[in-house]
Design a protein around this motif. Structure first.
Motif, PDB file in Angstrom:
ATOM      1  N   GLY A  65      -2.473  10.080 -16.713  1.00  0.00           N
ATOM      2  CA  GLY A  65      -1.989  10.473 -15.408  1.00  0.00           C
ATOM      3  C   GLY A  65      -1.459  11.892 -15.411  1.00  0.00           C
ATOM      4  N   TYR A  66      -0.788  12.250 -16.486  1.00  0.00           N
ATOM      5  CA  TYR A  66      -0.236  13.603 -16.625  1.00  0.00           C
ATOM      6  C   TYR A  66      -1.346  14.623 -16.869  1.00  0.00           C
ATOM      7  N   GLN A  67      -2.336  14.268 -17.667  1.00  0.00           N
ATOM      8  CA  GLN A  67      -3.353  15.242 -18.059  1.00  0.00           C
ATOM      9  C   GLN A  67      -4.543  15.310 -17.107  1.00  0.00           C
ATOM     10  N   PHE A  68      -4.865  14.190 -16.435  1.00  0.00           N
ATOM     11  CA  PHE A  68      -6.065  14.173 -15.600  1.00  0.00           C
ATOM     12  C   PHE A  68      -5.826  13.661 -14.177  1.00  0.00           C
ATOM     13  N   ALA A  69      -4.607  13.296 -13.824  1.00  0.00           N
ATOM     14  CA  ALA A  69      -4.355  12.581 -12.567  1.00  0.00           C
ATOM     15  C   ALA A  69      -5.188  11.303 -12.515  1.00  0.00           C
ATOM     16  N   ASP A  70      -5.364  10.685 -13.688  1.00  0.00           N
ATOM     17  CA  ASP A  70      -6.216   9.507 -13.840  1.00  0.00           C
ATOM     18  C   ASP A  70      -5.389   8.255 -13.576  1.00  0.00           C
ATOM     19  N   GLY A  71      -5.074   8.048 -12.305  1.00  0.00           N
ATOM     20  CA  GLY A  71      -4.242   6.915 -11.947  1.00  0.00           C
ATOM     21  C   GLY A  71      -4.111   6.785 -10.443  1.00  0.00           C
ATOM     22  N   VAL A  72      -3.394   5.764 -10.022  1.00  0.00           N
ATOM     23  CA  VAL A  72      -3.200   5.481  -8.600  1.00  0.00           C
ATOM     24  C   VAL A  72      -1.726   5.173  -8.346  1.00  0.00           C
ATOM     25  N   TYR A  73      -1.346   5.193  -7.072  1.00  0.00           N
ATOM     26  CA  TYR A  73       0.061   4.946  -6.748  1.00  0.00           C
ATOM     27  C   TYR A  73       0.173   4.253  -5.405  1.00  0.00           C
ATOM     28  N   GLU A  74       1.364   3.766  -5.125  1.00  0.00           N
ATOM     29  CA  GLU A  74       1.698   3.193  -3.832  1.00  0.00           C
ATOM     30  C   GLU A  74       3.145   3.541  -3.496  1.00  0.00           C
ATOM     31  N   VAL A  75       3.462   3.524  -2.212  1.00  0.00           N
ATOM     32  CA  VAL A  75       4.823   3.714  -1.740  1.00  0.00           C
ATOM     33  C   VAL A  75       5.115   2.616  -0.711  1.00  0.00           C
ATOM     34  N   VAL A  76       6.088   1.775  -1.008  1.00  0.00           N
ATOM     35  CA  VAL A  76       6.461   0.700  -0.103  1.00  0.00           C
ATOM     36  C   VAL A  76       7.827   1.020   0.500  1.00  0.00           C
ATOM     37  N   PRO A  77       7.949   1.053   1.810  1.00  0.00           N
ATOM     38  CA  PRO A  77       9.259   1.322   2.410  1.00  0.00           C
ATOM     39  C   PRO A  77      10.172   0.104   2.334  1.00  0.00           C
ATOM     40  N   LEU A  78      11.419   0.361   1.999  1.00  0.00           N
ATOM     41  CA  LEU A  78      12.472  -0.652   2.064  1.00  0.00           C
ATOM     42  C   LEU A  78      13.318  -0.303   3.274  1.00  0.00           C
ATOM     43  N   TYR A  79      13.282  -1.149   4.284  1.00  0.00           N
ATOM     44  CA  TYR A  79      13.942  -0.859   5.555  1.00  0.00           C
ATOM     45  C   TYR A  79      14.969  -1.938   5.844  1.00  0.00           C
ATOM     46  N   ARG A  80      16.235  -1.544   5.784  1.00  0.00           N
ATOM     47  CA  ARG A  80      17.338  -2.476   6.011  1.00  0.00           C
ATOM     48  C   ARG A  80      17.189  -3.733   5.139  1.00  0.00           C
ATOM     49  N   GLY A  81      16.855  -3.478   3.882  1.00  0.00           N
ATOM     50  CA  GLY A  81      16.740  -4.558   2.908  1.00  0.00           C
ATOM     51  C   GLY A  81      15.429  -5.310   2.944  1.00  0.00           C
ATOM     52  N   ARG A  82      14.459  -4.817   3.714  1.00  0.00           N
ATOM     53  CA  ARG A  82      13.176  -5.494   3.855  1.00  0.00           C
ATOM     54  C   ARG A  82      12.059  -4.640   3.274  1.00  0.00           C
ATOM     55  N   LEU A  83      11.242  -5.229   2.413  1.00  0.00           N
ATOM     56  CA  LEU A  83      10.048  -4.551   1.923  1.00  0.00           C
ATOM     57  C   LEU A  83       8.961  -4.721   2.985  1.00  0.00           C
ATOM     58  N   LEU A  84       8.554  -3.617   3.592  1.00  0.00           N
ATOM     59  CA  LEU A  84       7.619  -3.688   4.706  1.00  0.00           C
ATOM     60  C   LEU A  84       6.178  -3.760   4.223  1.00  0.00           C
ATOM     61  N   ASP A  85       5.461  -4.777   4.692  1.00  0.00           N
ATOM     62  CA  ASP A  85       4.038  -4.928   4.386  1.00  0.00           C
ATOM     63  C   ASP A  85       3.764  -4.866   2.885  1.00  0.00           C
ATOM     64  N   GLU A  86       4.580  -5.575   2.121  1.00  0.00           N
ATOM     65  CA  GLU A  86       4.450  -5.521   0.662  1.00  0.00           C
ATOM     66  C   GLU A  86       3.055  -5.945   0.197  1.00  0.00           C
ATOM     67  N   ASP A  87       2.558  -7.074   0.690  1.00  0.00           N
ATOM     68  CA  ASP A  87       1.257  -7.554   0.216  1.00  0.00           C
ATOM     69  C   ASP A  87       0.107  -6.624   0.597  1.00  0.00           C
ATOM     70  N   PRO A  88       0.058  -6.087   1.817  1.00  0.00           N
ATOM     71  CA  PRO A  88      -0.996  -5.095   2.090  1.00  0.00           C
ATOM     72  C   PRO A  88      -0.926  -3.871   1.172  1.00  0.00           C
TER      73      PRO A  88
END
Length: 287
Positions: free
Chosen positions: A25-48
C-alpha cells in the motif's frame, strides 16, 4: 483521550501505529479503503460499505483480511476504545508486505489498519447558504468504481479547489460531462425539475450516500435519472448538490463562479437533506 488505531491485530495509540516500509500500500497504492460515518453513535450504512469493500478487494484480487463478522467486531471495539459518537471510521486493506516488485507476490498476508477521527460536518452556514464548486478535467484511471488507495488525481483536483477558494472540484471527462467530485458524487435538478446524477459504472465511485439518497427518492416517489450530464447542463440547472459520507447532502449554489438557479439552496435539495438525516437517526446505536 488519545486516539486508538487498529493495526494488523493490535489496538495501539495512534502515535505508535506503524506499517512495514515494504507494505505494498505504501509502495504501490496496492490496496483499497472505506470510510463509514459514525453519526450520533450510529454506523451509517455499515453493510453497504462492507459490500463495496469486498467488491474492491475482489476486483484487485486481494484476499479479505478477515471474515465480515470479525471485521464488525474490530470496528465496534475501535469505536468503543475511541469513545467518539460523531466520527469517520477509516479502514484499509493492502496486499501486504513483500519485496518491491510490480507483479503480485506469490505469498503474502493481507494487511489491515483502521483509524477514527472526529467528523467535520458542513457548517450551518454552508448548509443554509450552499457551497461553491469549480470544474476541472477528470484525469483519473478507468476503474473509478474501485475504492483504491490510488488517489493522486483526486488530491490534485481537491487542492485546485482549495487554492481557488471553493468547497469541491467537479471532474469533467473528454465529452465535457461531469462525472463526480474529487471526493463526492454530483447531482443536479434540471431546469424542468428532474433529478440527475451520473450513472453508476467504471466512470464514478458508486457512493454509499449516493445509493441511500436514491432509495430515499424512490420512497418519496421522486423521479430521477442516472445518466451523464454536461457542464453546460449543470450551469443551466435549477439546483445542484453533492453527496458524501461526511457531508450527507450539501447544496451547491455556485459553479465556476456562476449562481445555480436563484443562487440559494432549492427546495428539492433541502428536502433530500432533511429526509436523509431523519433516516440516519433510524440506524441502530452501536455505542
Amino acid at each position: 483521550m488519545s486516539r486508538i488505531a487498529y493495526v494488523n491485530g493490535r489496538y495501539l495509540p495512534l502515535s505508535q501505529a506503524q506499517v512495514h516500509i515494504e507494505d505494498r500500500g505504501y509502495q504501490f497504492a496496492d490496496g483499497v479503503y472505506e470510510v463509514v460515518p459514525l453519526y450520533r453513535g450510529r454506523l451509517l450504512d455499515e453493510d453497504p460499505h462492507l459490500d463495496r469493500f469486498d467488491y474492491s478487494l475482489r476486483e484487485l484480487q486481494i484476499a479479505p483480511p478477515m471474515s465480515r463478522a470479525a471485521l464488525k467486531l474490530v470496528l465496534r471495539e475501535l469505536v468503543r476504545r475511541n469513545g467518539l459518537s460523531d466520527a469517520l471510521l477509516y479502514f484499509q486493506a493492502t496486499r501486504g508486505v513483500a519485496p518491491r516488485d510490480h507483479k503480485f507476490p506469490a505469498k503474502t498476508k493481507t494487511a489491515f489498519v483502521a483509524t477514527m477521527r472526529r467528523s467535520r460536518p458542513p457548517s450551518a452556514k454552508q448548509i443554509e447558504e450552499g457551497v461553491s464548486v469549480m470544474t476541472t478535467r477528470d484525469i483519473r484511471w478507468e476503474r473509478c468504481d474501485i475504492k483504491s488507495l490510488n488517489l493522486l488525481p483526486n488530491l490534485l483536483a481537491k487542492q485546485q479547489a482549495t487554492v481557488a477558494g471553493v468547497f469541491e472540484a467537479w471532474l469533467v471527462d473528454d465529452d465535457d460531462n461531469i462525472t463526480e467530485g474529487s471526493s463526492t458524487n454530483a447531482w443536479i435538478v434540471t431546469s424542468d425539475g428532474k433529478l440527475v446524477t451520473h450513472d453508476a459504472g467504471a466512470a464514478i465511485l458508486n457512493g454509499i450516500t449516493r445509493q441511500r439518497v436514491i432509495k430515499l427518492m424512490e420512497g418519496e416517489g421522486l423521479t430521477f435519472e442516472q445518466r451523464a450530464f454536461s457542464r453546460e447542463e449543470a450551469m443551466r440547472a435549477r439546483e445542484a448538490f453533492l453527496s458524501s459520507s461526511s457531508s450527507f447532502v450539501l447544496p451547491i449554489t455556485r459553479i465556476d463562479g456562476k449562481p445555480v438557479g436563484e443562487g440559494k439552496p432549492g427546495p428539492m435539495t433541502r428536502r433530500l437533506r432533511e429526509i436523509y438525516v431523519a433516516a440516519a437517526l433510524e440506524a441502530p446505536v452501536v455505542i
